[in-house]
Design a protein around this motif. Structure first.
Motif, PDB file in Angstrom:
ATOM      1  N   VAL A  10      -4.756   1.895  -7.051  1.00 53.35           N
ATOM      2  CA  VAL A  10      -4.117   2.998  -6.340  1.00 53.35           C
ATOM      3  C   VAL A  10      -5.119   3.695  -5.423  1.00 53.35           C
ATOM      4  O   VAL A  10      -4.808   4.023  -4.276  1.00 53.35           O
ATOM      5  CB  VAL A  10      -3.524   4.011  -7.341  1.00 53.35           C
ATOM      6  CG1 VAL A  10      -2.912   5.195  -6.602  1.00 53.35           C
ATOM      7  CG2 VAL A  10      -2.508   3.341  -8.250  1.00 53.35           C
ATOM      8  N   LEU A  11      -6.344   3.904  -5.934  1.00 57.84           N
ATOM      9  CA  LEU A  11      -7.358   4.635  -5.174  1.00 57.84           C
ATOM     10  C   LEU A  11      -8.743   4.091  -5.508  1.00 57.84           C
ATOM     11  O   LEU A  11      -9.063   3.858  -6.672  1.00 57.84           O
ATOM     12  CB  LEU A  11      -7.298   6.131  -5.505  1.00 57.84           C
ATOM     13  CG  LEU A  11      -8.328   7.045  -4.831  1.00 57.84           C
ATOM     14  CD1 LEU A  11      -8.086   7.099  -3.323  1.00 57.84           C
ATOM     15  CD2 LEU A  11      -8.282   8.443  -5.439  1.00 57.84           C
ATOM     16  N   ILE A  15     -16.498   8.208   0.076  1.00 56.96           N
ATOM     17  CA  ILE A  15     -15.673   7.352   0.923  1.00 56.96           C
ATOM     18  C   ILE A  15     -14.516   6.847   0.068  1.00 56.96           C
ATOM     19  O   ILE A  15     -14.743   6.278  -1.004  1.00 56.96           O
ATOM     20  CB  ILE A  15     -16.479   6.161   1.476  1.00 56.96           C
ATOM     21  CG1 ILE A  15     -17.727   6.640   2.220  1.00 56.96           C
ATOM     22  CG2 ILE A  15     -15.614   5.304   2.393  1.00 56.96           C
ATOM     23  CD1 ILE A  15     -18.643   5.509   2.661  1.00 56.96           C
ATOM     24  N   SER A  16     -13.294   7.034   0.534  1.00 57.00           N
ATOM     25  CA  SER A  16     -12.122   6.688  -0.282  1.00 57.00           C
ATOM     26  C   SER A  16     -11.170   5.769   0.469  1.00 57.00           C
ATOM     27  O   SER A  16     -11.073   5.810   1.700  1.00 57.00           O
ATOM     28  CB  SER A  16     -11.371   7.954  -0.709  1.00 57.00           C
ATOM     29  OG  SER A  16     -12.195   8.783  -1.501  1.00 57.00           O
ATOM     30  N   TYR A  17     -10.469   4.949  -0.319  1.00 58.27           N
ATOM     31  CA  TYR A  17      -9.427   4.063   0.213  1.00 58.27           C
ATOM     32  C   TYR A  17      -8.200   4.173  -0.689  1.00 58.27           C
ATOM     33  O   TYR A  17      -8.308   4.054  -1.913  1.00 58.27           O
ATOM     34  CB  TYR A  17      -9.916   2.616   0.249  1.00 58.27           C
ATOM     35  CG  TYR A  17      -8.809   1.608   0.435  1.00 58.27           C
ATOM     36  CD1 TYR A  17      -8.259   1.381   1.693  1.00 58.27           C
ATOM     37  CD2 TYR A  17      -8.302   0.893  -0.648  1.00 58.27           C
ATOM     38  CE1 TYR A  17      -7.225   0.472   1.869  1.00 58.27           C
ATOM     39  CE2 TYR A  17      -7.274  -0.021  -0.485  1.00 58.27           C
ATOM     40  CZ  TYR A  17      -6.737  -0.227   0.771  1.00 58.27           C
ATOM     41  OH  TYR A  17      -5.712  -1.127   0.931  1.00 58.27           O
ATOM     42  N   LYS A  18      -7.029   4.410  -0.081  1.00 61.32           N
ATOM     43  CA  LYS A  18      -5.780   4.494  -0.831  1.00 61.32           C
ATOM     44  C   LYS A  18      -5.001   3.196  -0.678  1.00 61.32           C
ATOM     45  O   LYS A  18      -4.677   2.780   0.439  1.00 61.32           O
ATOM     46  CB  LYS A  18      -4.934   5.672  -0.333  1.00 61.32           C
ATOM     47  CG  LYS A  18      -5.487   7.031  -0.704  1.00 61.32           C
ATOM     48  CD  LYS A  18      -4.545   8.142  -0.263  1.00 61.32           C
ATOM     49  CE  LYS A  18      -5.090   9.506  -0.660  1.00 61.32           C
ATOM     50  NZ  LYS A  18      -4.181  10.605  -0.225  1.00 61.32           N
ATOM     51  N   GLY A  19      -4.729   2.565  -1.824  1.00 58.87           N
ATOM     52  CA  GLY A  19      -3.919   1.359  -1.792  1.00 58.87           C
ATOM     53  C   GLY A  19      -2.494   1.685  -1.389  1.00 58.87           C
ATOM     54  O   GLY A  19      -1.974   2.764  -1.660  1.00 58.87           O
ATOM     55  N   GLY A  20      -1.851   0.744  -0.738  1.00 56.67           N
ATOM     56  CA  GLY A  20      -0.475   0.970  -0.294  1.00 56.67           C
ATOM     57  C   GLY A  20      -0.416   1.518   1.114  1.00 56.67           C
ATOM     58  O   GLY A  20       0.244   0.948   1.987  1.00 56.67           O
ATOM     59  N   ARG A  39     -13.187  -5.483   4.447  1.00 61.81           N
ATOM     60  CA  ARG A  39     -11.994  -4.642   4.385  1.00 61.81           C
ATOM     61  C   ARG A  39     -11.791  -4.210   2.939  1.00 61.81           C
ATOM     62  O   ARG A  39     -11.787  -5.049   2.027  1.00 61.81           O
ATOM     63  CB  ARG A  39     -10.781  -5.428   4.861  1.00 61.81           C
ATOM     64  CG  ARG A  39     -10.670  -5.572   6.354  1.00 61.81           C
ATOM     65  CD  ARG A  39      -9.529  -6.496   6.732  1.00 61.81           C
ATOM     66  NE  ARG A  39      -8.347  -6.319   5.882  1.00 61.81           N
ATOM     67  CZ  ARG A  39      -7.335  -7.189   5.842  1.00 61.81           C
ATOM     68  NH1 ARG A  39      -7.385  -8.283   6.585  1.00 61.81           N
ATOM     69  NH2 ARG A  39      -6.302  -6.967   5.052  1.00 61.81           N
ATOM     70  N   PRO A  40     -11.626  -2.913   2.677  1.00 63.14           N
ATOM     71  CA  PRO A  40     -11.536  -2.464   1.281  1.00 63.14           C
ATOM     72  C   PRO A  40     -10.339  -3.012   0.527  1.00 63.14           C
ATOM     73  O   PRO A  40     -10.362  -3.070  -0.702  1.00 63.14           O
ATOM     74  CB  PRO A  40     -11.478  -0.937   1.410  1.00 63.14           C
ATOM     75  CG  PRO A  40     -11.067  -0.672   2.814  1.00 63.14           C
ATOM     76  CD  PRO A  40     -11.603  -1.794   3.629  1.00 63.14           C
ATOM     77  N   ASP A  41      -9.293  -3.438   1.243  1.00 60.89           N
ATOM     78  CA  ASP A  41      -8.149  -4.026   0.549  1.00 60.89           C
ATOM     79  C   ASP A  41      -8.406  -5.479   0.166  1.00 60.89           C
ATOM     80  O   ASP A  41      -7.634  -6.077  -0.587  1.00 60.89           O
ATOM     81  CB  ASP A  41      -6.887  -3.929   1.409  1.00 60.89           C
ATOM     82  CG  ASP A  41      -7.042  -4.653   2.739  1.00 60.89           C
ATOM     83  OD1 ASP A  41      -8.161  -4.650   3.289  1.00 60.89           O
ATOM     84  OD2 ASP A  41      -6.047  -5.223   3.224  1.00 60.89           O
ATOM     85  N   VAL A  42      -9.510  -6.048   0.672  1.00 67.73           N
ATOM     86  CA  VAL A  42      -9.899  -7.420   0.327  1.00 67.73           C
ATOM     87  C   VAL A  42     -11.071  -7.416  -0.643  1.00 67.73           C
ATOM     88  O   VAL A  42     -11.080  -8.137  -1.648  1.00 67.73           O
ATOM     89  CB  VAL A  42     -10.266  -8.220   1.597  1.00 67.73           C
ATOM     90  CG1 VAL A  42     -10.781  -9.611   1.235  1.00 67.73           C
ATOM     91  CG2 VAL A  42      -9.068  -8.310   2.526  1.00 67.73           C
ATOM     92  N   ASN A  43     -12.075  -6.613  -0.349  1.00 71.42           N
ATOM     93  CA  ASN A  43     -13.269  -6.505  -1.193  1.00 71.42           C
ATOM     94  C   ASN A  43     -13.883  -5.128  -0.949  1.00 71.42           C
ATOM     95  O   ASN A  43     -14.447  -4.885   0.118  1.00 71.42           O
ATOM     96  CB  ASN A  43     -14.267  -7.610  -0.842  1.00 71.42           C
ATOM     97  CG  ASN A  43     -15.440  -7.665  -1.806  1.00 71.42           C
ATOM     98  OD1 ASN A  43     -15.774  -6.680  -2.451  1.00 71.42           O
ATOM     99  ND2 ASN A  43     -16.073  -8.819  -1.897  1.00 71.42           N
TER     100      ASN A  43
END
Length: 212
Positions: A48-49, A64-69, A88-92
């Motif tokens: 999720v985060l 540094i944050s990344y929100k899934g979705g 890319r944070p959604d990949v790695n």
């Protein structure tokens, strides 16, 4: 370096109910190289985060944050352009530091909030600096061996063994200069070797003594 991220290797995590998994790692990296710090290896479809908390030795905390979705990326108090996502944070979602500098000494933590629990991986990062090594003969059958501005402090030894005094000077940036002054009163000794040991590797220098 690439962080391993194969969902097929981690399928067992899907059947576990986990509240918190925390791992801490000590890591030494040579100044001027590239470092990649990995998050806990879980399937990213559950995330999720993801937040990287960066606590440098002498600078403010950065997040540094990344929100899934939504794929939203936010930065809070982060100004060092050498610190980026490794991919890319959604990949790695690994963190890359390139090039590594002395100012990157500190604690780095990847916090992952997922549908099956929270996963933390922290790194105590220490930056290593190779010292500059010199050997200089001086009068009265004496020589001075220096390992300048290394981190951590280097170790100095001599062959053959003489009458030696070793001193250190600590600098504000965390590096240490070590110098060893040795004298050989035995006239049978005409040449000496200084050996410096350090995390960067070992180095030896030889020199003829000046007559006393």
């Amino acid at each position: 370096m690439v962080c391993p991220w194969r969902t097929s290797d981690l399928w067992l995590l899907l059947i576990l109910t986990v509240f918190l998994v925390a791992v801490n790692t000590s890591l030494t990296v040579l100044m001027g190289t590239k470092a990649v710090l990995c998050c806990h290896p879980i399937p990213l479809t559950n995330v999720v985060l993801i937040t990287w908390e960066i606590i440098p030795r002498d600078r403010p905390i950065c997040k540094i944050s990344y929100k899934g979705g939504t794929n939203e990326i936010t930065k809070n108090n982060c100004t060092d352009e050498r610190i980026t996502w490794a991919s890319r944070p959604d990949v790695n979602p690994g963190l890359q530091i390139h090039p590594v500098a002395l100012s990157h000494d500190g604690y780095y933590r990847c916090q992952m909030a997922a549908s099956n629990g929270n996963f933390d991986h922290g790194y105590r990062l220490q930056v290593s600096v190779c010292p500059e090594v010199t050997l200089s003969p001086v009068k009265n059958r004496t020589a001075v061996c220096k390992a300048v501005a290394g981190k951590p402090a280097a170790q100095v030894s001599w062959a053959p063994v003489g009458d030696c005094v070793t001193e250190q000077e600590h600098w504000d940036n965390g590096t240490v200069t070590v110098w060893s002054t040795c004298r050989w009163p035995d006239s049978n000794v005409s040449a000496v070797t200084c050996s410096v040991s350090h995390l960067c590797g070992n180095k030896s220098l030889s020199q003829n003594l000046l007559p006393g």
